[in-house]
Write a protein that holds these residues in place. Structure first.
Motif, short mmCIF file in Angstrom:
data_model
loop_
_atom_site.label_atom_id
_atom_site.label_comp_id
_atom_site.label_asym_id
_atom_site.label_seq_id
_atom_site.Cartn_x
_atom_site.Cartn_y
_atom_site.Cartn_z
N MET A 97 0.79 -1.19 -0.12
CA MET A 97 0.04 -0.18 0.06
C MET A 97 0.82 1.26 -0.11
SD MET A 97 -2.90 1.11 2.93
CE MET A 97 -3.76 -0.10 2.39
N ALA A 98 0.45 2.24 -0.92
CA ALA A 98 1.34 3.65 -0.81
C ALA A 98 1.22 3.99 0.44
CB ALA A 98 0.84 4.38 -1.91
N GLU A 99 2.41 4.94 0.91
CA GLU A 99 2.33 5.58 1.94
C GLU A 99 1.72 6.70 2.07
OE1 GLU A 99 6.49 6.53 2.51
OE2 GLU A 99 6.99 4.62 3.29
N PRO A 100 0.88 7.25 2.92
CA PRO A 100 -0.21 8.47 3.10
C PRO A 100 0.57 9.56 2.68
CG PRO A 100 -0.05 7.55 4.93
CD PRO A 100 0.81 6.46 4.35
N GLU A 101 0.08 10.63 1.91
CA GLU A 101 0.48 11.74 1.98
C GLU A 101 -0.19 12.67 2.89
OE1 GLU A 101 -0.39 12.58 -2.21
OE2 GLU A 101 1.64 12.29 -2.72
N LEU A 102 0.52 13.49 3.76
CA LEU A 102 0.10 13.99 4.92
C LEU A 102 0.24 15.52 4.45
CD1 LEU A 102 1.43 12.18 7.90
CD2 LEU A 102 -0.68 12.06 6.77
N ILE A 103 -0.60 16.60 5.19
CA ILE A 103 -0.68 17.74 4.81
C ILE A 103 0.10 18.70 5.65
CG2 ILE A 103 -2.26 20.02 4.37
CD1 ILE A 103 -4.41 17.74 4.19
N LYS A 104 0.85 19.75 5.02
CA LYS A 104 1.64 20.74 5.90
C LYS A 104 0.59 21.81 6.28
CE LYS A 104 5.54 20.32 2.80
NZ LYS A 104 6.66 20.79 1.89
N TYR A 105 0.86 22.56 7.41
CA TYR A 105 0.00 23.26 8.08
C TYR A 105 -0.08 24.71 7.30
CZ TYR A 105 -1.67 26.89 11.49
OH TYR A 105 -2.21 27.86 12.10
N ARG A 106 1.03 24.95 6.70
CA ARG A 106 1.14 26.49 5.86
C ARG A 106 0.66 26.28 4.60
NH1 ARG A 106 2.75 30.54 9.17
NH2 ARG A 106 3.78 29.91 11.07
N SER A 107 0.34 24.94 4.15
CA SER A 107 -0.03 24.89 2.62
C SER A 107 -1.31 25.24 2.39
CB SER A 107 0.18 23.36 2.44
OG SER A 107 -0.71 22.74 2.92
N ALA A 108 -1.81 25.67 1.16
CA ALA A 108 -3.02 26.09 0.60
C ALA A 108 -4.09 24.95 1.23
CB ALA A 108 -3.03 26.24 -0.71
N THR A 109 -3.61 23.85 0.93
CA THR A 109 -4.90 22.71 1.32
C THR A 109 -5.01 22.61 2.69
OG1 THR A 109 -3.96 21.39 -0.58
CG2 THR A 109 -5.10 20.11 1.22
N GLY A 110 -3.89 22.95 3.54
CA GLY A 110 -3.96 22.71 4.98
C GLY A 110 -4.92 24.04 5.34
N ARG A 111 -4.82 25.11 4.76
CA ARG A 111 -5.65 26.11 5.22
C ARG A 111 -7.02 25.89 4.98
NH1 ARG A 111 -1.12 29.46 3.33
NH2 ARG A 111 -1.91 29.42 1.25
N TRP A 112 -7.62 25.15 3.66
CA TRP A 112 -8.77 24.97 3.30
C TRP A 112 -9.43 23.77 4.25
CZ3 TRP A 112 -11.88 27.44 0.59
CH2 TRP A 112 -11.38 28.11 -0.45
N VAL A 113 -8.47 22.72 4.68
CA VAL A 113 -8.83 21.60 5.57
C VAL A 113 -9.30 22.42 6.93
CG1 VAL A 113 -8.23 19.77 7.03
CG2 VAL A 113 -7.63 19.96 4.45
N LEU A 114 -8.35 23.41 7.27
CA LEU A 114 -8.87 23.83 8.68
C LEU A 114 -10.00 24.85 8.55
CD1 LEU A 114 -7.45 24.57 11.53
CD2 LEU A 114 -6.56 26.47 10.58
N LEU A 115 -10.42 25.36 7.63
CA LEU A 115 -11.48 26.17 7.27
C LEU A 115 -12.73 25.33 7.33
CD1 LEU A 115 -12.82 29.00 6.73
CD2 LEU A 115 -12.84 28.43 4.44
N ALA A 116 -12.74 24.25 6.81
CA ALA A 116 -13.79 23.47 6.61
C ALA A 116 -14.00 22.79 7.99
CB ALA A 116 -13.47 22.09 5.75
N THR A 117 -13.24 22.28 8.79
CA THR A 117 -13.30 21.82 10.05
C THR A 117 -13.80 22.90 11.40
OG1 THR A 117 -10.95 22.06 10.65
CG2 THR A 117 -11.68 19.83 9.83
N VAL A 118 -13.10 23.97 11.17
CA VAL A 118 -13.56 25.11 12.02
C VAL A 118 -14.96 25.65 11.89
CG1 VAL A 118 -13.37 27.80 12.50
CG2 VAL A 118 -11.28 26.15 12.37
N LEU A 119 -15.41 25.79 10.34
CA LEU A 119 -16.89 26.15 10.18
C LEU A 119 -17.81 25.10 10.55
CD1 LEU A 119 -16.76 28.03 6.57
CD2 LEU A 119 -17.12 28.89 8.87
N GLY A 120 -17.48 23.66 10.24
CA GLY A 120 -18.16 22.58 10.46
C GLY A 120 -18.67 22.29 12.04
N THR A 121 -17.53 22.51 12.84
CA THR A 121 -17.79 22.47 14.42
C THR A 121 -18.42 23.64 14.82
OG1 THR A 121 -15.50 23.06 14.53
CG2 THR A 121 -16.05 20.84 14.82
N SER A 122 -18.05 24.82 14.17
CA SER A 122 -18.95 26.08 14.67
C SER A 122 -20.26 25.83 14.62
CB SER A 122 -18.36 27.36 14.10
OG SER A 122 -16.92 27.34 14.40
N LEU A 123 -20.74 25.39 13.44
CA LEU A 123 -22.27 24.92 13.45
C LEU A 123 -22.81 24.33 14.58
CD1 LEU A 123 -22.65 23.91 9.58
CD2 LEU A 123 -23.38 26.27 10.50
#
Length: 492
Positions: free
Chosen positions: A1-27
């Protein structure tokens, strides 16, 4: 199985992931409290009695607390992103039903459905952060989630009050629908999928039922306690059912070959210690945020708006410092911040216990509030990171579910029991002479809970968390591959 790719905090994807989780739990977080502001308007609009209005609050809390362990377990089994998105969609549909409810009975039913959606999305958000970011960035991501989520919690009552005054109580529910749609779009495009590949696909039905009965019984008992009194049969029976349900849950999980909550996770000292600290700290927090606002109005003579704004510096400080605190805990280890944070909070609560009649905000209230905010900022991100990071990433969902369940149970217990433990008796929280000594004693009890949390952290939380294997990712046709600039290969 291929090794998983993990996200960097300061990356564009990292900011989107943080936004989705913050908005979701804020609801989910906002809808736990914002309804209180609209209760008078709901009562007038639907010609509802007090019992019906109470259940618009209790129905949500009951279903959320009862099923939050299931939400974490389902994420580990079937994919954290998948269950998170199902929870967001479920929450949106339930919010729409709340906004369109023609009577109080249908509103209560829709609120129960909202709680189910909240139970699915809440543990998934933290589990996504734990499983998706590179290990060195997780504490910082969780710290940012804590700070940004605090803003949502602080702005929620103001937004709710404005919507009620500007239009209708229905808007506090209907506004969730476009926000949820945006979260679903972000999650589909940017959030990677992860799960526990060794988790059984079969649902532990006996564990689900006994866990729901246990948490539901305790939740209802503690919720009904302040209004009915500790000797009321409904309260006693509910608490007894809750205790029996949790005992049965432990017995079922011990004997089940495929348990919803593997009890062996509590053999990890750091995980058990982090949840003990959570129990004490969030019991103190529940009492503080409940009693301080009441005391400022009833005893100190503040207006409702002024008393609501009084604790805002705590949110501001957590926004500014939580990410840095998470990074600090990652660098020096969680023991020091988790030991020092509750002690700082305890000092603040001793100061805040002195708030009395004719108190000045700048001299009597603000110093304690600022110190309390500094203590929480130092504590919360390392505490959450330890609760999740002390186990293998494969258990991120259930670790988040357990920690959320502990925090919510602690808050409910605190609000129900603390005024009685502080000597309220047959007195009233709305009479200044009766509230003032109760408030002082209650905050000193909260200070003691914080100090006890500090002691537990010192003895049970390690200087460094052990390294764990990362959670496996798997192909998700709903989202594009992560960009190389946003990811690193994890080391097995």
């Amino acid at each position: 199985m291929a090794e998983p790719e993990l996200i960097k905090y300061r990356s564009a994807t990292g900011r989107w992931v943080l936004l989705a989780t913050v908005l979701g739990t804020s609801l989910a977080f906002i809808d736990a409290t914002v309804v209180n502001i609209a209760l008078p308007e709901i009562g007038r609009g639907l010609s509802a009695e007090a019992a019906g209005l109470q259940w618009t609050v209790n129905g949500y809390a009951l279903s959320l607390a009862s099923l939050i362990l299931l939400g974490g377990s389902l994420g580990d089994r079937f994919g954290r992103k998948r269950v998170f998105m199902i929870g967001i969609g479920w929450f949106a549909v339930a919010s729409l039903l709340c906004g369109l409810a023609p009577n109080i009975e249908l509103l209560i039913g829709a609120r129960v459905l909202q709680g189910i959606g909240g139970a699915l999305l809440t543990p998934g958000a933290l589990a996504i952060l734990e499983a998706s970011f590179v290990r060195d960035d997780r504490a910082r991501a969780i710290g940012a989630w804590s700070g940004l989520g605090g803003i949502g919690g602080a702005l929620g009552p103001f937004l709710g009050g404005w919507l009620v005054e500007a239009g209708s109580w229905r808007y506090i529910f209907l506004i969730n629908v476009p926000v949820a749609a945006f979260v679903l779009w972000v999650a589909a495009k940017h959030v990677p999928e992860s799960r526990n590949p060794s988790a059984a696909r079969r649902i532990d039905v006996a564990g689900v039922l006994t866990g729901a009965v246990g948490l539901g019984g305790l939740t209802y008992g503690f919720t009904a306690w302040p209004m009915r009194g500790p000797g009321d049969p409904v309260v006693l029976i509910s608490l007894a059912v809750g205790v029996v349900g949790l005992v049965a849950f432990v017995l079922v999980e011990r004997s089940s070959p495929q348990p919803m909550v593997p009890l062996r996770i509590f053999r990890t000292v750091a995980f058990a210690g982090a949840n003990l600290v959570t129990l004490l700290v969030y019991a103190a927090n529940g009492g503080v945020f409940f009693l301080v606002v009441i005391n400022l109005q009833v005893v100190a003579g503040f207006t409702p708006l002024a008393s609501g704004i009084a604790m805002l510096p705590v949110t501001v400080l957590m926004l500014l410092l939580s990410s840095r605190s998470g990074a600090l805990g990652q660098r020096i280890g969680p023991r020091i911040p988790m030991t020092a944070g509750p002690l700082v909070c305890a000092v603040a609560l001793v100061l805040m216990s002195m708030i009395g009649p004719d108190a000045s905000y700048l001299t009597d209230v603000l110093p304690g509030v600022v110190i309390f905010g500094l203590g929480l900022s130092l504590l919360v991100a390392p505490l959450t990171s330890t609760a999740l990071g002390s186990l293998d990433d494969a258990y991120a969902g259930i670790a988040s579910g357990v920690n959320n369940a502990v925090a919510r149970a602690a808050g409910l217990l605190s609000v129900a029991i603390l005024p009685l433990a502080a000597g309220l008796g047959a007195g009233s929280l709305t009479v200044s002479d009766q509230l003032h000594p109760v408030y002082r004693h209650a905050l000193l009890i909260c200070a003691g809970l914080m100090a006890a949390g500090s002691v537990i952290a010192f003895f049970l939380i390690p200087n460094r968390l052990a390294a764990h294997a990362p959670a496996d990712t798997f192909c998700d046709p709903c989202s594009p591959p992560l960009r190389p600039a946003d990811t690193v290969r994890s080391a097995r």
